[in-house]
Design a protein around this motif. Structure first.
Motif, mmCIF file in Angstrom:
data_model
loop_
_atom_site.group_PDB
_atom_site.id
_atom_site.type_symbol
_atom_site.label_atom_id
_atom_site.label_comp_id
_atom_site.label_asym_id
_atom_site.label_seq_id
_atom_site.Cartn_x
_atom_site.Cartn_y
_atom_site.Cartn_z
ATOM 1 N N VAL A 1 0.844 -1.235 0.083
ATOM 2 C CA VAL A 1 -0.111 0.066 -0.144
ATOM 3 C C VAL A 1 1.009 1.235 0.186
ATOM 4 O O VAL A 1 1.849 1.118 0.647
ATOM 5 C CB VAL A 1 -0.876 -0.034 1.110
ATOM 6 C CG1 VAL A 1 -0.114 -0.028 2.490
ATOM 7 C CG2 VAL A 1 -1.933 1.246 1.107
ATOM 8 N N HIS A 2 0.513 2.277 -0.776
ATOM 9 C CA HIS A 2 1.332 3.396 -0.908
ATOM 10 C C HIS A 2 0.654 4.495 -0.111
ATOM 11 O O HIS A 2 -0.707 4.725 -0.075
ATOM 12 C CB HIS A 2 1.296 3.880 -2.400
ATOM 13 C CG HIS A 2 2.217 4.830 -2.682
ATOM 14 N ND1 HIS A 2 2.375 6.105 -1.894
ATOM 15 C CD2 HIS A 2 3.362 4.872 -3.633
ATOM 16 C CE1 HIS A 2 3.229 6.888 -2.474
ATOM 17 N NE2 HIS A 2 4.069 6.146 -3.558
ATOM 18 N N SER B 1 -3.396 5.684 -1.371
ATOM 19 C CA SER B 1 -4.108 4.709 -0.971
ATOM 20 C C SER B 1 -5.479 4.406 -1.540
ATOM 21 O O SER B 1 -5.798 3.091 -1.663
ATOM 22 C CB SER B 1 -4.229 4.909 0.685
ATOM 23 O OG SER B 1 -5.095 6.046 0.964
ATOM 24 N N GLU B 2 -5.813 5.004 -2.055
ATOM 25 C CA GLU B 2 -7.294 5.156 -3.020
ATOM 26 C C GLU B 2 -7.072 4.203 -4.214
ATOM 27 O O GLU B 2 -7.775 3.618 -4.612
ATOM 28 C CB GLU B 2 -7.853 6.582 -3.416
ATOM 29 C CG GLU B 2 -7.057 7.109 -4.575
ATOM 30 C CD GLU B 2 -5.707 7.854 -4.141
ATOM 31 O OE1 GLU B 2 -5.014 8.450 -5.223
ATOM 32 O OE2 GLU B 2 -5.427 7.845 -3.029
ATOM 33 N N HIS C 1 -5.590 1.264 -3.908
ATOM 34 C CA HIS C 1 -5.495 -0.057 -3.410
ATOM 35 C C HIS C 1 -6.911 -0.555 -3.026
ATOM 36 O O HIS C 1 -7.837 0.274 -2.823
ATOM 37 C CB HIS C 1 -4.517 -0.079 -2.463
ATOM 38 C CG HIS C 1 -3.107 0.248 -2.579
ATOM 39 N ND1 HIS C 1 -2.218 -0.704 -2.867
ATOM 40 C CD2 HIS C 1 -2.510 1.625 -2.703
ATOM 41 C CE1 HIS C 1 -1.073 0.024 -3.054
ATOM 42 N NE2 HIS C 1 -1.269 1.261 -3.042
ATOM 43 N N ASP C 2 -6.979 -1.923 -2.749
ATOM 44 C CA ASP C 2 -8.272 -2.373 -2.249
ATOM 45 C C ASP C 2 -8.588 -1.741 -0.853
ATOM 46 O O ASP C 2 -7.633 -1.486 -0.144
ATOM 47 C CB ASP C 2 -8.072 -4.080 -2.220
ATOM 48 C CG ASP C 2 -9.364 -4.632 -1.702
ATOM 49 O OD1 ASP C 2 -10.467 -4.469 -2.387
ATOM 50 O OD2 ASP C 2 -9.394 -4.981 -0.334
ATOM 51 N N PRO C 3 -9.704 -1.385 -0.611
ATOM 52 C CA PRO C 3 -9.938 -0.776 0.722
ATOM 53 C C PRO C 3 -9.814 -1.443 1.985
ATOM 54 O O PRO C 3 -9.567 -0.933 3.037
ATOM 55 C CB PRO C 3 -11.598 -0.139 0.457
ATOM 56 C CG PRO C 3 -12.050 -1.045 -0.555
ATOM 57 C CD PRO C 3 -10.978 -1.443 -1.470
ATOM 58 N N ASN D 1 -7.824 -4.906 1.670
ATOM 59 C CA ASN D 1 -6.611 -5.615 1.872
ATOM 60 C C ASN D 1 -5.466 -4.779 1.373
ATOM 61 O O ASN D 1 -5.185 -4.134 0.219
ATOM 62 C CB ASN D 1 -6.551 -6.914 0.623
ATOM 63 C CG ASN D 1 -7.737 -8.152 1.137
ATOM 64 O OD1 ASN D 1 -7.416 -8.421 1.830
ATOM 65 N ND2 ASN D 1 -8.880 -7.693 0.525
ATOM 66 N N LYS D 2 -4.686 -4.212 2.353
ATOM 67 C CA LYS D 2 -3.615 -3.122 2.089
ATOM 68 C C LYS D 2 -2.166 -3.656 2.660
ATOM 69 O O LYS D 2 -1.856 -3.482 3.816
ATOM 70 C CB LYS D 2 -3.985 -1.959 2.781
ATOM 71 C CG LYS D 2 -5.023 -1.127 2.215
ATOM 72 C CD LYS D 2 -5.402 0.188 2.980
ATOM 73 C CE LYS D 2 -6.703 0.827 2.404
ATOM 74 N NZ LYS D 2 -6.416 1.156 0.721
ATOM 75 N N TYR E 1 -3.051 -10.076 -1.195
ATOM 76 C CA TYR E 1 -3.179 -8.828 -2.202
ATOM 77 C C TYR E 1 -4.405 -9.192 -3.297
ATOM 78 O O TYR E 1 -4.459 -10.373 -3.873
ATOM 79 C CB TYR E 1 -1.885 -8.666 -2.840
ATOM 80 C CG TYR E 1 -2.113 -7.777 -3.808
ATOM 81 C CD1 TYR E 1 -1.893 -6.437 -3.532
ATOM 82 C CD2 TYR E 1 -2.208 -8.129 -5.154
ATOM 83 C CE1 TYR E 1 -2.133 -5.416 -4.495
ATOM 84 C CE2 TYR E 1 -2.438 -7.166 -6.382
ATOM 85 C CZ TYR E 1 -2.277 -5.718 -5.751
ATOM 86 O OH TYR E 1 -2.556 -4.660 -6.697
ATOM 87 N N SER F 1 -6.213 -6.556 -6.280
ATOM 88 C CA SER F 1 -6.247 -5.287 -6.678
ATOM 89 C C SER F 1 -7.486 -4.598 -6.437
ATOM 90 O O SER F 1 -8.629 -5.203 -6.329
ATOM 91 C CB SER F 1 -5.930 -5.300 -8.379
ATOM 92 O OG SER F 1 -7.010 -6.156 -8.954
ATOM 93 N N ASN F 2 -7.541 -3.388 -6.793
ATOM 94 C CA ASN F 2 -8.951 -2.462 -6.763
ATOM 95 C C ASN F 2 -9.505 -2.651 -7.955
ATOM 96 O O ASN F 2 -9.017 -2.937 -9.097
ATOM 97 C CB ASN F 2 -8.174 -0.694 -6.770
ATOM 98 C CG ASN F 2 -9.395 0.168 -6.440
ATOM 99 O OD1 ASN F 2 -10.270 0.054 -7.513
ATOM 100 N ND2 ASN F 2 -9.006 0.976 -5.783
#
Length: 435
Positions: free
Chosen positions: A320-321, A325-326, A328-330, A332-333, A374, A376-377
């Motif tokens: 997660v960056h 953060s948006e 990434h998956d809300p 799983n970070k 992990y 993905s969004n």
């Protein structure tokens, strides 16, 4: 191997040494072969017959390597436990007629290889590295050391760059400089010939070359508690190195039974794996068939062995960056130093299914290391790996995993110090565990 800071630091320093010795896929397999030789493995020639039976062996095909340990009691239906990775990284590849330039600058003609984060390659001291093939068929590794630079335009000449964003044309702007002079009287191939260690090479006899651009900055541990590691080419030398270290450690135990442990380090993953040394090619199947033949397997027994086999596809993934953060998956970070990733995708961009997830959970628990999921969004496309390719081509059960990174496909990527050690630890356990 339970986690401890000292072992993790030793591992990450060795990873740094491996990356530094591996500026191209050809160097990566050469360095792996050197380490395997030192560990008592036997290098085999694909053009020659192989003796079957127990032992530890490897083959190199171009920029790919397959290494394996066959236990003493292996038979025709013994399963294969395979760690799949890749040796190439996003970069730039040297074009034909590579010596160009204008206005007194000497420049190298390069073509984009894979999907590098272009801006990360600006204003760095870079080298050329790869293989030269002479007209008589002999091959040489070459690396020039610091030679090139992609110079960025000064802000005084692009006042709005910080507001409007940096746009880089792959053709116009990504032409590195390497000197001054008239390109008509210069020959970049001469510098490549000089980069061959231990041999005198006549540049005029170079018949072909596979040469890429690589960063020359040394890998480094940093952070408030020394928890971060920065290096080029961790996608995916972090996995290749983990598999190599684990296989050598496994071989040192002189296994009498259990699966046949295999490290499959493919080339060309970053451009689709469609080559004789890529995961879409026949290299892994060729080796598995010949191992089975050496154990006296019939066609049916070989199919039984494949049905009992498992592949862990190991490729770097995304942490997660904190500033994005948006993306990434809300839920799983994954974070750095939180353990290797179990990579999951509903559309099979990763090959993980419930059986693979359960195996990975069991292995990590037995190895006493953490792991993270992990996914993905949904609003962003998901990348892929050699996992689905291997599962589809060979029918081997496959699970996708990898070390979490920030700055993936940058000239200099970032991981946690603990995670590559965790991956090597669980891989060593996987090599000796019936799946």
């Amino acid at each position: 191997m339970p986690s401890n800071d000292s072992a993790a630091v030793d591992h990450i320093q060795d990873l740094g040494a491996y990356v530094s010795a591996s500026p191209s896929s050809f160097h990566a397999v050469h360095e792996a072969g050197r380490r395997l030789d030192a560990a008592g493995f036997t290098g085999l020639d694909e053009r020659q017959p192989w003796e079957g039976g127990a032992g530890k062996f490897y083959i190199i095909r171009d920029g790919a390597l397959i290494a394996w340990v066959t236990p003493e009691d292996a038979g025709p239906t013994t399963a294969f436990n395979i760690l799949g990775a890749h040796t190439d990284s996003p970069s730039f590849k040297l074009k034909p007629k590579p010596t160009t330039g204008k206005f007194g600058w000497l420049q190298a003609g390069v073509e984009v290889y894979g999907g590098p984060l272009l801006n990360s390659w600006l204003d760095r001291e870079l080298q050329l590295a790869g293989r030269l093939v002479m007209r008589d068929g002999t091959q040489h590794l070459t690396s020039t050391g610091p030679l090139l630079r992609f110079p960025q335009l000064a802000i005084h000449l692009d006042r709005g760059v910080n507001d409007n964003g940096l746009h880089l044309s792959k053709q116009q702007h990504m032409n590195p400089i390497f000197g001054q002079g008239d390109p008509v009287g210069e020959d970049l191939l001469g510098l490549l010939a000089e980069g061959v260690g231990g041999a005198t090479v006549d540049a005029s006899e170079i018949g072909g070359y596979d040469v890429v651009v690589a960063d020359t900055q040394a890998p480094a541990i940093f952070g408030a508690k020394g928890e971060f590691f920065a290096s080029g080419r961790m996608d995916n030398l972090s996995s290749t190195h983990a598999g190599l270290v684990a296989l050598i450690a496994h071989a040192a135990t002189s296994p009498k039974n259990g699966p046949i442990a295999v490290l499959a380090a493919f080339d060309h993953e970053e451009i689709g794996s469609n080559s004789r040394s890529g995961a879409c090619g026949p290299i892994l199947e060729d080796v598995l068939v010949r191992i089975s033949d050496g154990l006296g397997a019939s066609v049916t027994e070989r199919r039984q062995a494949v049905a009992a086999s498992f592949c862990v596809s190991a490729d770097a993934g995304h942490a997660v960056h904190p500033n994005y953060s948006e993306k990434h998956d809300p839920v799983n970070k994954p974070v750095l130093n939180g353990g290797p990733l179990l990579k999951i995708n509903a559309n099979q961009r990763y090959a993980t299914d419930a059986a693979g997830a359960a195996l990975w959970a069991r292995l990590c628990a037995d190895a006493e290391i953490p792991y993270q999921e992990y996914v993905s969004n949904n609003d962003l496309p998901c990348g892929s790996t050699i996992g689905p390719l291997t599962a589809t081509r060979l029918g081997i059960r496959t699970v996708d995993v990898g070390v979490p990174l920030l700055s993936m496909h940058s000239a200099r990527e970032l991981c946690g110090v603990q995670d590559p050690y965790y991956l090597a630890s669980v891989t060593e356990l996987f090599f000796r565990t019936a799946a």
